[in-house]
Design a protein around this motif. Structure first.
Motif, short mmCIF file in Angstrom:
data_model
loop_
_atom_site.label_atom_id
_atom_site.label_comp_id
_atom_site.label_asym_id
_atom_site.label_seq_id
_atom_site.Cartn_x
_atom_site.Cartn_y
_atom_site.Cartn_z
N UNK A 266 14.76 -43.04 44.84
CA UNK A 266 15.36 -43.24 43.50
C UNK A 266 13.97 -43.60 42.55
N UNK A 267 12.96 -44.32 43.12
CA UNK A 267 11.94 -44.70 42.24
C UNK A 267 10.43 -43.75 41.97
N UNK A 268 10.57 -42.76 42.89
CA UNK A 268 9.53 -41.74 42.71
C UNK A 268 9.72 -41.15 41.33
N UNK A 269 10.87 -40.62 40.78
CA UNK A 269 10.85 -40.17 39.35
C UNK A 269 10.32 -41.05 38.41
N UNK A 270 10.81 -42.46 38.53
CA UNK A 270 10.35 -43.56 37.86
C UNK A 270 8.85 -43.69 37.74
N UNK A 271 8.17 -43.70 38.85
CA UNK A 271 6.88 -43.40 38.85
C UNK A 271 6.22 -42.24 38.09
N UNK A 272 6.90 -40.89 38.16
CA UNK A 272 6.38 -39.83 37.56
C UNK A 272 6.53 -40.25 36.16
N UNK A 273 7.72 -40.72 35.43
CA UNK A 273 7.85 -40.88 34.15
C UNK A 273 6.87 -41.95 33.56
N UNK A 274 6.15 -42.63 34.49
CA UNK A 274 5.09 -43.69 33.93
C UNK A 274 3.64 -43.05 34.06
N UNK A 275 3.79 -41.87 33.83
CA UNK A 275 2.26 -41.27 33.60
C UNK A 275 1.42 -41.95 32.44
N UNK A 276 0.38 -42.29 32.82
CA UNK A 276 -0.53 -42.90 31.74
C UNK A 276 -0.40 -42.22 30.22
N UNK A 277 -0.40 -42.84 29.60
CA UNK A 277 -0.37 -42.16 28.05
C UNK A 277 -0.99 -43.16 27.11
N UNK A 278 -2.19 -42.92 26.56
CA UNK A 278 -2.86 -43.76 25.58
C UNK A 278 -3.49 -43.14 24.50
N UNK A 279 -2.45 -43.14 23.37
CA UNK A 279 -2.74 -42.35 22.10
C UNK A 279 -4.33 -42.83 21.54
N UNK A 281 -6.89 -43.16 23.28
CA UNK A 281 -7.82 -42.41 23.88
C UNK A 281 -7.79 -41.00 23.46
N UNK A 282 -6.68 -40.62 22.58
CA UNK A 282 -6.56 -39.20 22.02
C UNK A 282 -5.85 -38.35 23.19
N UNK A 283 -5.06 -39.14 23.95
CA UNK A 283 -4.24 -38.14 24.94
C UNK A 283 -3.42 -37.54 24.45
N UNK A 284 -3.22 -36.19 25.05
CA UNK A 284 -2.03 -35.34 24.16
C UNK A 284 -0.82 -35.82 24.42
N UNK A 285 0.18 -35.76 23.67
CA UNK A 285 1.66 -36.07 23.95
C UNK A 285 2.01 -35.30 25.05
N UNK A 286 2.58 -35.76 26.04
CA UNK A 286 3.17 -34.81 27.01
C UNK A 286 4.58 -34.32 26.64
N UNK A 287 4.66 -33.01 26.98
CA UNK A 287 6.02 -32.30 26.73
C UNK A 287 7.25 -32.84 27.90
N UNK A 293 5.36 -42.27 26.55
CA UNK A 293 5.35 -41.32 25.60
C UNK A 293 6.64 -41.38 24.54
N UNK A 294 7.67 -41.79 25.05
CA UNK A 294 8.90 -42.00 24.47
C UNK A 294 8.75 -43.25 23.56
N UNK A 295 7.77 -44.30 23.91
CA UNK A 295 7.69 -45.50 23.32
C UNK A 295 6.32 -45.31 21.93
N UNK A 296 5.42 -44.64 22.66
CA UNK A 296 4.46 -44.51 21.80
C UNK A 296 3.85 -43.23 21.37
N UNK A 299 7.83 -37.96 18.80
CA UNK A 299 7.42 -36.54 18.20
C UNK A 299 8.33 -35.59 18.64
N UNK A 300 8.22 -34.51 18.12
CA UNK A 300 9.05 -33.30 18.44
C UNK A 300 8.52 -32.67 19.81
N UNK A 301 7.30 -33.12 19.94
CA UNK A 301 6.98 -32.79 21.64
C UNK A 301 7.51 -33.30 22.58
N UNK A 302 7.58 -34.66 22.53
CA UNK A 302 8.16 -35.51 23.48
C UNK A 302 9.63 -35.68 23.42
N UNK A 303 10.16 -35.80 22.19
CA UNK A 303 11.49 -35.82 22.07
C UNK A 303 12.36 -34.55 21.92
#
Length: 328
Positions: A266-279, A281-287, A293-296, A299-303
């Motif tokens: 159940x929680x392996x995909x939850x872990x995957x969805x919590x990949x680090x994203x720090x705007x 630090x200039x991290x690109x928005x994941x697709x 990424x949904x919170x911070x 964009x049309x890239x994430x949403x």
């Protein structure tokens, strides 16, 4: 009448001429033992559990005493008996009789009935007909973040398992978004535990928003509802363990074998969805769908509609997990 295993002909069972049975074990019992051994190994791997994850009252551990293990021992005893024999005589027939009695149809039905009970306890209904092997589980759950527990439906699960790669699987989810939304609604409608009724209502709202064409609203609600569920039902230590995704920086994957079976799946995909994203630090928005990424990174890239489907599947499976595992 007894069958001559080499020629395929039948001979009188009362004959005195010895029959060479040196190949009997290789031909008949060895394949059976290999089957039993493989089944035991598969069950053992799939039922591997750990006491590392504890939340609220400790969940009962699943103890398996597989009849296949007993059958394996019986087959080995029979093999040893057969190794000392030189003819198909009364002694052999006496040796065969207990084995034949043990493997009568009712006994086999009992064995496979017990395996069915194990499968029903471990796997939700959508996975019981096409049970993924451990490699497929790791690939889809850990490497691609696809929820599989309770949703999507069995036909979509089969299509995902048959797909050639991650891109093909993502396209399948994108094409089947309406059906998957229906799968989520059906599972949510069955949620009964009092402690997840509010979450159930919000998840149904997200599903209805998705169906009505409001994918961004559905994704945002699902992502925040997921965070609320983790905050409410896990203490900080468990949340950190299940959501700390350092794969990009440290190459550390979520290990299915470190957790109880349902927790891991159940929680392996939850872990995957919590990949680090720090705007900052200039991290690109994941697709792909990401909680951070949904919170911070709105964009049309994430949403997108496909990410809204991932988010809805994810929160649905987590709600159903708590529905089945929280103390009544």
């Amino acid at each position: 009448m007894a069958e001559d295993r080499e020629s395929g002909e039948f001979k009188d069972a009362g004959q005195t001429e010895p029959v060479d049975i040196s190949g009997f074990y290789e031909m008949a019992l060895k394949p059976f033992q290999e089957y039993v051994r493989n089944q035991n190994a598969q069950i053992g791997k799939m039922l591997a559990e750990s006491a590392a994850v504890r939340f609220g009252p400790v969940l009962p551990r699943i103890v398996v005493n597989s009849p296949l293990i007993q059958m394996n021992a019986m087959a080995e005893t029979f093999r040893r008996q057969m190794a000392d024999l030189t003819g198909f005589n009364d002694m052999v027939r006496q040796a065969v009789k207990p084995l034949a009695e043990a493997y009568r149809p009712p006994q086999w039905h009992s064995v496979f009935g017990s395996l069915g009970d194990i499968i029903n306890r471990l796997y939700p209904e959508n996975l019981r007909h096409d049970i993924p092997d451990p490699d497929d589980l790791e690939k889809l759950l850990v490497e691609e973040g696809i929820p599989l527990m309770w949703v999507p439906g069995p036909q979509t699960v089969r299509a995902l398992l048959d797909a050639t790669d991650a891109i093909a699987r993502r396209r399948i989810i994108g094409r089947r978004w309406k059906g998957i939304a229906s799968d989520c609604e059906a599972v949510l409608e069955e949620v009964e535990h009092r402690d997840v009724q509010d979450a159930r209502s919000f998840a149904l709202e997200a599903a209805r928003a998705l169906r009505a064409g409001h994918a961004s609203a559905a994704q945002a609600l699902s992502a925040n509802l997921l965070d609320s569920l983790l905050q409410r039902h896990f203490d900080q230590a468990v949340r950190i363990q299940l959501t700390t995704n350092d794969f990009k920086t440290k190459g550390i994957k979520f290990k299915l074998e470190d957790h109880k079976f349902k927790v891991a799946c159940t929680f392996a995909p939850v872990w995957y969805a919590h990949a680090k994203y720090y705007p900052k630090n200039g991290d690109p928005i994941p697709r792909s769908f990401g909680r951070h990424a949904s919170a911070h990174g709105v964009s049309r890239t994430q949403y997108s509609r496909i990410n809204a489907v991932y988010a809805l599947m994810l929160v649905t499976s987590v709600i159903k997990f708590f529905d089945t595992e929280l103390p009544k």
